[in-house]
Write a protein that holds these residues in place. Sequence first.
Motif, PDB file in Angstrom:
ATOM      1  N   UNK A 218       0.847  -1.204   0.000  1.00 10.41           N
ATOM      2  CA  UNK A 218       0.000   0.000   0.000  1.00 10.41           C
ATOM      3  C   UNK A 218       0.878   1.248   0.000  1.00 10.41           C
ATOM      4  N   UNK A 219       0.590   2.157  -0.921  1.00  9.72           N
ATOM      5  CA  UNK A 219       1.375   3.395  -1.043  1.00  9.72           C
ATOM      6  C   UNK A 219       0.496   4.613  -0.751  1.00  9.72           C
ATOM      7  N   UNK A 368       6.158   7.341 -11.087  1.00 10.45           N
ATOM      8  CA  UNK A 368       5.696   5.972 -11.298  1.00 10.45           C
ATOM      9  C   UNK A 368       5.381   5.266  -9.973  1.00 10.45           C
ATOM     10  N   UNK A 369       4.400   5.824  -9.245  1.00 16.20           N
ATOM     11  CA  UNK A 369       3.954   5.206  -8.004  1.00 16.20           C
ATOM     12  C   UNK A 369       2.511   4.738  -8.180  1.00 16.20           C
ATOM     13  N   UNK A 370       2.037   3.969  -7.219  1.00 16.80           N
ATOM     14  CA  UNK A 370       0.626   3.535  -7.217  1.00 16.80           C
ATOM     15  C   UNK A 370      -0.025   4.063  -5.940  1.00 16.80           C
ATOM     16  N   UNK A 371      -0.172   5.376  -5.878  1.00 16.28           N
ATOM     17  CA  UNK A 371      -0.662   6.030  -4.657  1.00 16.28           C
ATOM     18  C   UNK A 371      -2.160   5.772  -4.487  1.00 16.28           C
ATOM     19  N   UNK A 372      -2.535   5.266  -3.313  1.00 21.94           N
ATOM     20  CA  UNK A 372      -3.946   4.997  -3.030  1.00 21.94           C
ATOM     21  C   UNK A 372      -4.570   6.049  -2.124  1.00 21.94           C
ATOM     22  N   UNK A 373      -3.755   6.637  -1.243  1.00 24.47           N
ATOM     23  CA  UNK A 373      -4.294   7.577  -0.252  1.00 24.47           C
ATOM     24  C   UNK A 373      -3.464   8.859  -0.199  1.00 24.47           C
ATOM     25  N   UNK A 374      -4.156   9.938   0.151  1.00 21.42           N
ATOM     26  CA  UNK A 374      -3.479  11.165   0.575  1.00 21.42           C
ATOM     27  C   UNK A 374      -3.901  11.386   2.025  1.00 21.42           C
ATOM     28  N   UNK A 375      -2.924  11.451   2.907  1.00 16.71           N
ATOM     29  CA  UNK A 375      -3.166  11.579   4.337  1.00 16.71           C
ATOM     30  C   UNK A 375      -2.827  13.004   4.762  1.00 16.71           C
ATOM     31  N   UNK A 376      -3.819  13.734   5.245  1.00 16.90           N
ATOM     32  CA  UNK A 376      -3.613  15.122   5.684  1.00 16.90           C
ATOM     33  C   UNK A 376      -3.514  15.157   7.206  1.00 16.90           C
TER      34      UNK A 376
END
Length: 569
Positions: A218-219, A368-376
């Motif tokens: 998970x990224x 070239x990432x597989x970002x699933x979330x942005x955490x603030x």
Amino acid sequence: MDESFIIAIDFGTAFSGYAYSIASKEKEIDPIMKKWGKELGLDTPKAPTCILFNEHEEAIKFGYEAKTQYINVRGEEAKKLYFFENFKMALYGTKLNRNVKIKAANGKSMTALKVFTESLRFLKDDALKTISASTAGMKFLASDFTWVLTVPAIWDPSAKQFMREAATEAGIVTEGNEHKLVIALEPEAASVWCKKLPADGFITQNHDRDALDESPGTQYIVVDCGGGTIDITVHEVQEGGALKELDKASGNDQGGQNVDRKFKEFLKEIFCDGVWDEYEKNYPSEVQKLMYDFTRLKQVDEDVQFSCPYNLGKLAQKNKDIEKFFEPVPGATWNDGSIKISKEKMRSFFAESLQGITKSLKEILKKDFSIEYILLVGGYAGSHILRQHIAKQFGRRCKLLCPARAQEAIVNGAVKFGRNPELVASRKSAYTYGIAICVKFDESQHKAEKKYTANGCDFCADIFLKLVSIGEDVGWNETREHFLYPVEPDQTSMKLTFYRTERKNAKYIDDWGIEEVGSFDVDMPNTSGGRNRKVKLEVKFGSTEITATGTNSVSKSKKTIKIDFLTKP
């Protein structure tokens, strides 16, 4: 005392606080947070990062008490005192020395090291007192704890070192037990904390209730929205739950105080013709109160209204009818003693800051990432306008998560990190690092002007020996080793000078883009081995601070240091 006793200090630009744990390592108990402001009827997880010194430069108050006392001081008395706030930004984006000075609210100066030291001393003393009160009066010393101090990931190493030196002067650690102070990177600490939060620990924002997926692979991006800086890291969950940094830390100085600055500029636009300037000069404590009140107003996305301070109104009335000041300024109206600012104008104060965050996130998402979330996380993440903007820009591509207590994520995570630094298993090197060495001169490879002769041998000076490359993965406990030899047979000391560059490769230490960052000496008093004496250099790049050890192979004497990144004044 138990090694698992931890105190973490989140020393923020706008607000600071601490959390602690005196539970054993085996027990997974959440840290305990100090609550602030009871004397004002408040119950907050942090206090304002401000400190008040008297005219003799003695620290007298910190936090709410400092702010309250300064706000209540009038005229000439206020000019004698030293009131500092937002001073953490003095460490951003600059190479520091120990004598750098910062300005108080009234324009008087003091060394930054003293201001930081006394602030940390207050937090240390208060933490020990609080813990004693909660443990039936048991007495604790600073040395009974491992201390964790949080800093922005994008800070220069000299700023991190500056904080360590201030903490040492404040008595948090002493010579010989420096290892009991851990420097934690703010977005990493937040990431460690948020990874364990259940779904109901997050604010829902335009998506189903969700928690952070802890599955390996998970990224996600962590955006620490602080008062001074926006600090961004990219993490991937590894087998076993540890984190790997995928991209070197990035960000800018467009934190929540950029919004405050825009608000103040707007007030100056309203109260023109020198009125605001005169007010700011003569009533600095009233300006402090006004700006503090604004920190609450900027959390909402609606029209806001607040009382016009008495002395500001009085100065304005001397000039012309107060309503006249508002006529040429769109977005603000006078409402019977109060100033009303429209929702649209409030949003405009955020524009520059949000633009900076958006740009940084777009640059990461292009990779070239597989970002699933942005955490603030961070106090500024409490702003509805900020969260709404990020959701609108990136909500279709990533799930947006913000902990319900965004301001507490860093300090709570710092306690966990202090207990287990291996929770962040690897990091990206922010620079290419190397040291200066001499090698035998080869005219087919080396510049003629670098040639010099010593004891009948031709050497090439100023060679850059690369230790680690920019963007290279370095394990949290990984050590890089190199063996070095003296040039002169009677040399009694070897100076190791460290350099850095954003280039992948370099040949000489005076090539473009290379800067000196620190040095230390290894003593070699026994000269009987001549040039065959060996020094083993071991450098740890994967921790939050760079540690170097030089070992004299003859005497086996070691010198381990945190490299001195502070420049000479």
